[in-house]
Design a protein around this motif. Structure first.
Motif, short mmCIF file in Angstrom:
data_model
loop_
_atom_site.label_atom_id
_atom_site.label_comp_id
_atom_site.label_asym_id
_atom_site.label_seq_id
_atom_site.Cartn_x
_atom_site.Cartn_y
_atom_site.Cartn_z
N TRP A 186 0.81 -1.22 0.00
CA TRP A 186 0.00 0.00 0.00
C TRP A 186 0.84 1.28 0.00
O TRP A 186 1.71 1.47 0.84
N ASN A 187 0.52 2.12 -0.97
CA ASN A 187 1.11 3.46 -1.12
C ASN A 187 2.56 3.44 -1.58
O ASN A 187 3.15 4.50 -1.74
N ASP A 221 -10.07 1.66 -0.44
CA ASP A 221 -10.61 2.16 0.82
C ASP A 221 -11.94 1.51 1.19
O ASP A 221 -12.63 1.98 2.09
N GLU A 231 -2.03 1.61 5.33
CA GLU A 231 -2.50 2.87 4.74
C GLU A 231 -2.05 4.05 5.60
O GLU A 231 -1.49 5.03 5.08
N LYS A 235 1.37 6.36 4.59
CA LYS A 235 1.07 7.74 4.20
C LYS A 235 1.79 8.71 5.13
O LYS A 235 2.34 9.73 4.67
N TYR A 253 -2.19 16.75 -0.88
CA TYR A 253 -2.44 15.31 -0.85
C TYR A 253 -2.60 14.79 0.58
O TYR A 253 -3.31 13.81 0.81
N GLY A 254 -1.95 15.45 1.53
CA GLY A 254 -2.14 15.07 2.92
C GLY A 254 -3.56 15.34 3.38
O GLY A 254 -4.20 14.50 4.03
N SER A 256 -6.19 15.52 1.46
CA SER A 256 -7.04 14.57 0.76
C SER A 256 -7.01 13.20 1.44
O SER A 256 -8.04 12.53 1.55
N SER A 257 -5.83 12.80 1.93
CA SER A 257 -5.71 11.50 2.60
C SER A 257 -6.51 11.48 3.91
O SER A 257 -7.18 10.49 4.22
N ARG A 260 -10.07 11.06 3.22
CA ARG A 260 -10.34 9.68 2.80
C ARG A 260 -10.37 8.74 3.99
O ARG A 260 -11.20 7.84 4.06
N TRP A 261 -9.48 8.93 4.94
CA TRP A 261 -9.47 8.09 6.14
C TRP A 261 -10.79 8.23 6.90
O TRP A 261 -11.37 7.23 7.33
#
Length: 316
Positions: A186-187, A221, A231, A235, A253-254, A256-257, A260-261
């Protein structure tokens, strides 16, 4: 002079799918010049499937499972040092390229007026729907002329892409090094593609199509369970320690992550599992930096090749 393309397939306990992947590689209208199968300590006879295949791939058998991250790092290093690859074509053992997949990537690369660091295929599920797990992120704020150059090559400029059919320029690898094997899963592809593309061009080529034959249709996700640990940990490692993003990219992007979490936990039927796994991931990410790839793979047959690539990148 024609570029030397080496396909790298990372395999783990999916012998039937590996057979299909190798069959698809054998059916390419433009064949890869060599194929490397990295077997991540499979227990189902995957190495034997590869060794018996008419394609004649070289099998790199790892004595322990290093995850996708370690497998791709090992495979890329072996392709560069063992086969003098100019381009490395990356995929998992559940990736089934259509016959023109490689030819279309090479066509776009030839038609683009420059030297892309990577080119990504369009990944679809077995029913033809675009697979949400593998959609590249478009590069934001692209200058109109650069976008037109990509369009003339039938491509779209991207900022990140997945390892599900990714054609990577060996020169970019030698300057930036290998994927972070410490990520395990992952990632790793997110971090690596973002690192390669921070100051370089990456292209998404929709005409190059592969099937990603996952068991279910959906993004990563969708109720990841205990894997949510990777994940979160990876990240946090990426945004804290990788050179893939500058400050603006880390914020973009942080943020956005994190959203998403929150969405993943909110939709989950196992919220407690995700919260506990995520907490462990955060704890471990803050406790230590990711180990260097040379150290993670030091006891494996590929260690010498890995050291050569990583040392060369460190020297610049």
């Amino acid at each position: 002079m024609t570029d030397r393309v080496v396909a790298v397939v990372v395999a783990y306990n999916r012998r039937e799918l590996l057979q299909q992947t190798l069959d698809a590689l054998a059916a390419q209208t433009r064949a890869a010049d060599a194929v490397v199968v990295v077997d991540n300590a499979s227990t189902d006879g995957s190495s034997g499937v590869a060794r018996r295949h008419d394609l004649g791939p070289e099998v790199v058998r790892l004595e322990r499972n290093t995850g996708g991250a370690g497998g791709f790092a090992a495979g890329i290093a072996h392709a560069l040092e063992g086969f003098a690859a100019d381009l490395v074509w990356l995929m998992d053992d559940d990736t089934i390229p259509t016959p023109t997949a490689l030819a279309q990537l090479l066509r776009a690369r030839e038609e683009y007026p420059g030297r892309p660091a990577l080119l990504a295929s369009r990944a679809v599920w077995h029913d033809g729907r675009e697979h949400p797990m593998n959609t590249p992120r478009e590069r934001p704020f692209v200058a109109p002329e650069l976008r037109r150059r990509a369009e003339r090559a039938g491509a779209v400029p991207v900022r990140t892409a997945s390892f599900v059919s990714l054609l990577v320029d060996a020169g970019a690898v030698r300057r930036e090094g290998l994927p972070m094997a410490a990520y395990f899963i992952w990632n790793d592809d997110f971090e690596y593609s973002a690192r390669l593309l921070r100051h370089r061009v990456g292209l998404y080529v929709p005409a190059s199509v592969v099937e990603h034959r996952t068991k279910t249709f959906g993004a990563s996700d969708v109720d990841p369970g205990e894997r949510f640990y990777f994940e979160i940990r990876n990240k946090v490692w990426m945004f804290a320690h990788s050179r893939a993003f500058g400050l603006a990219g880390t914020v973009l992007y942080g943020g956005s992550s994190v959203r998403r979490w929150v969405r993943t936990i909110g939709r989950s039927g196992e919220r407690g599992v995700l919260v506990r796994a995520g907490w462990r991931g955060l704890r471990d990410a803050l406790a230590a930096r990711p180990a260097p790839t040379t150290r993670v793979l030091a006891d494996l047959p590929v260690s010498a090749a890995v050291e050569l690539v990583e040392d060369g990148a460190a020297r610049g």
